[in-house]
Design an enzyme around this catalytic site. Structure first.
Site, PDB file in Angstrom:
ATOM      1  N   ASP A 174       0.817  -1.215   0.000  1.00  0.00           N
ATOM      2  CA  ASP A 174       0.000   0.000   0.000  1.00  0.00           C
ATOM      3  C   ASP A 174       0.850   1.265   0.000  1.00  0.00           C
ATOM      4  O   ASP A 174       0.567   2.201  -0.747  1.00  0.00           O
ATOM      5  CB  ASP A 174      -0.949   0.015   1.211  1.00  0.00           C
ATOM      6  CG  ASP A 174      -2.162  -0.890   0.985  1.00  0.00           C
ATOM      7  OD1 ASP A 174      -2.508  -1.160  -0.180  1.00  0.00           O
ATOM      8  OD2 ASP A 174      -2.765  -1.322   1.984  1.00  0.00           O
ATOM      9  N   ARG A 191       2.686   4.356  16.844  1.00  0.00           N
ATOM     10  CA  ARG A 191       2.196   5.424  15.956  1.00  0.00           C
ATOM     11  C   ARG A 191       2.620   6.813  16.425  1.00  0.00           C
ATOM     12  O   ARG A 191       3.076   7.619  15.614  1.00  0.00           O
ATOM     13  CB  ARG A 191       0.683   5.330  15.739  1.00  0.00           C
ATOM     14  CG  ARG A 191       0.182   4.093  14.945  1.00  0.00           C
ATOM     15  CD  ARG A 191       1.156   3.562  13.951  1.00  0.00           C
ATOM     16  NE  ARG A 191       0.659   2.492  13.103  1.00  0.00           N
ATOM     17  CZ  ARG A 191       1.169   1.256  13.054  1.00  0.00           C
ATOM     18  NH1 ARG A 191       2.162   0.906  13.866  1.00  0.00           N
ATOM     19  NH2 ARG A 191       0.717   0.364  12.209  1.00  0.00           N
ATOM     20  N   ASP A 199      -5.260   2.796  13.263  1.00  0.00           N
ATOM     21  CA  ASP A 199      -3.991   3.474  13.000  1.00  0.00           C
ATOM     22  C   ASP A 199      -4.178   4.814  12.302  1.00  0.00           C
ATOM     23  O   ASP A 199      -3.450   5.766  12.562  1.00  0.00           O
ATOM     24  CB  ASP A 199      -3.052   2.550  12.217  1.00  0.00           C
ATOM     25  CG  ASP A 199      -2.563   1.386  13.076  1.00  0.00           C
ATOM     26  OD1 ASP A 199      -2.348   1.613  14.287  1.00  0.00           O
ATOM     27  OD2 ASP A 199      -2.410   0.268  12.568  1.00  0.00           O
ATOM     28  N   SER A 227      -1.879  -9.791   7.725  1.00  0.00           N
ATOM     29  CA  SER A 227      -1.398  -8.410   7.877  1.00  0.00           C
ATOM     30  C   SER A 227      -0.698  -8.331   9.220  1.00  0.00           C
ATOM     31  O   SER A 227      -1.271  -8.655  10.255  1.00  0.00           O
ATOM     32  CB  SER A 227      -2.592  -7.453   7.816  1.00  0.00           C
ATOM     33  OG  SER A 227      -2.222  -6.220   8.405  1.00  0.00           O
TER      34      SER A 227
END
Ligand code: ARG
Length: 402
Positions: free
Chosen positions: A14, A94, A123, A174
């Site tokens: 991505d 994050r 996220d 993932s």
């Protein structure tokens, strides 16, 4: 025209397509930033991949020490477990990534930051709320949320534009990984009834056949040594993870409530974080005064929720951390952990130079220093309110007056 954009780049499908797409579709100049938070990765290969995808610059930041000191340590001090179980692995990385996105945006004079998250997850919330807290003037781009391509279409886009992706059409899970653990999603795991296949696990593959003991030393709430040997926090976490993981300890399989209102099945491997939280909680049992300990227990879930919800850089999270920090002054000492083959963990001992355990007070042996005669009056007055209430109930039943 997007101008200069700093993208949080993982090297995956991505974000590689995002580099090309923001350049071609939005006319942006993409600066790719890959942040090393302890994940297994070849960062030079990632850097080259970003450039090959069309980034005007690609930066790798080693944020491991900073991640451990500024995000993991405060979270461990708060024994932070979201919904009582998840030690906030992705949620903690994050904000440190955001800090570096903003720093790189300033350094390169960029007007926007971008991320590769979808619209369904937590996220995106953490990236965007964090960025707005640190740099309210920056724009935020979320190409994956707007381009409307399926996974198949994204792969086709990468192939059409010759983007160097390593992902195959049948890669199923993932994964997000850092020093504090690993999150595994997708594939068969999307059926909450299906047991996770063994092949999803890598950090908690049991090989030990005997119990293993580790002594974790803490200073003011921060782990500083293992079996008496001082270690940097990053190395200590890695060592605990390797020992704990070799017994199969550290797996979490849960259905979790995301901030965006979706329930999702999550599988985590958190051998280091869960072992260190268990040790830290235990040492607090020995070193925190009772009222402080109880008040802290009430705030810990709130801390975890705020971190999970992307509110790391918020006044409430900072205020709770200030309270937690003030409680940690005397959380110093050692904890004995015993890992059992098959994934069990027992805390089997603890000691502290500033512990509140007083053998003379606690012992049931004859020679003690406790004044037994004081207890009678204390207990009588402690129970006076309840006694008065009970007497009133009885009068009400029998119709007597006072
Ligand atoms: N559900 C976890 C969280 O919200 C894990 C997210 C993993 N992220 C990912 N991009 N795979 O913190």
């Amino acid at each position: 025209m997007a101008g200069r954009v700093v993208l949080a780049y993982s090297g995956g499908l991505d974000t590689s397509v995002a580099v090309h797409w923001m350049t071609a579709e939005l006319g942006g100049e993409v600066i790719a930033v890959a942040v090393d938070v302890g994940q297994e990765a070849d960062f030079e290969a990632i850097r080259q991949r970003a450039l090959a995808a069309g980034a005007v610059e690609a930066v790798v930041v080693d944020a491991k020490d900073e991640f451990a000191a500024d995000f993991i340590a405060p979270s461990l001090a708060a024994n932070a477990l979201y919904e009582g179980r998840y030690p906030l692995v992705s949620a903690l990385s994050r904000p440190v990534i955001v800090r570096h996105l903003v720093a790189e945006a300033r350094r390169h004079g960029a007007g926007a930051v971008a991320h590769g998250c979808t619209g369904k997850g937590n996220d995106q919330v953490r990236f965007e709320v964090g960025t707005r807290a640190l740099a309210p003037d920056l724009d935020i781009l979320a190409p994956v949320r707007v381009w409307g391509m399926t996974r198949e279409a994204t792969i086709a886009y990468a192939e059409k534009h010759d983007l160097p992706i390593t992902i195959s059409r049948d890669r199923i899970y993932s994964i997000d990984e850092n020093l504090w653990g690993k999150a595994i999603e997708c594939g068969i795991l999307e059926d909450p009834w299906a047991a996770p296949p063994e092949d999803v696990f890598s950090l908690t593959v049991p090989t030990a056949t005997e119990p293993v003991e580790l002594v974790v030393g803490f200073e003011a709430g921060v782990p500083v040594s293992l079996d008496g040997t001082p270690l940097r926090l990053v190395d200590l976490i890695a060592k605990v993870g390797a020992v704990a993981g070799s017994t199969g300890f550290g797996r979490v399989d849960m259905v979790e409530g995301r901030r965006v209102g979706i329930k999702s099945r999550e599988v985590y491997e958190c051998p280091a974080s869960l072992a260190l939280i268990a040790a830290h909680q235990d040492l607090e049992g020995l070193t925190l005064e009772r009222d402080v300990a109880h008040e802290k227990l009430r705030l810990e879930p709130r801390f975890a929720e705020l971190a999970y919800d992307g509110m790391w850089f918020s006044p409430l999270r900072e205020a709770i951390s200030a309270f937690v920090t003030s409680t940690q002054q005397h959380v110093t000492g050692e904890v004995r952990l015993r890992f059992l083959p098959g994934g069990g963990l027992d805390v089997v001992g603890r000691r502290s130079p500033v512990g509140l355990y007083d053998h003379g007070l606690a012992t049931y042996d004859a020679a003690d220093s406790f004044r037994h005669e004081d207890a009678e009056g204390f207990v009588r007055i402690f129970g006076l309110g309840v006694k008065t209430w009970a007497a009133g109930q009885r009068r009400g039943l029998t119709g007597e007056s006072t």
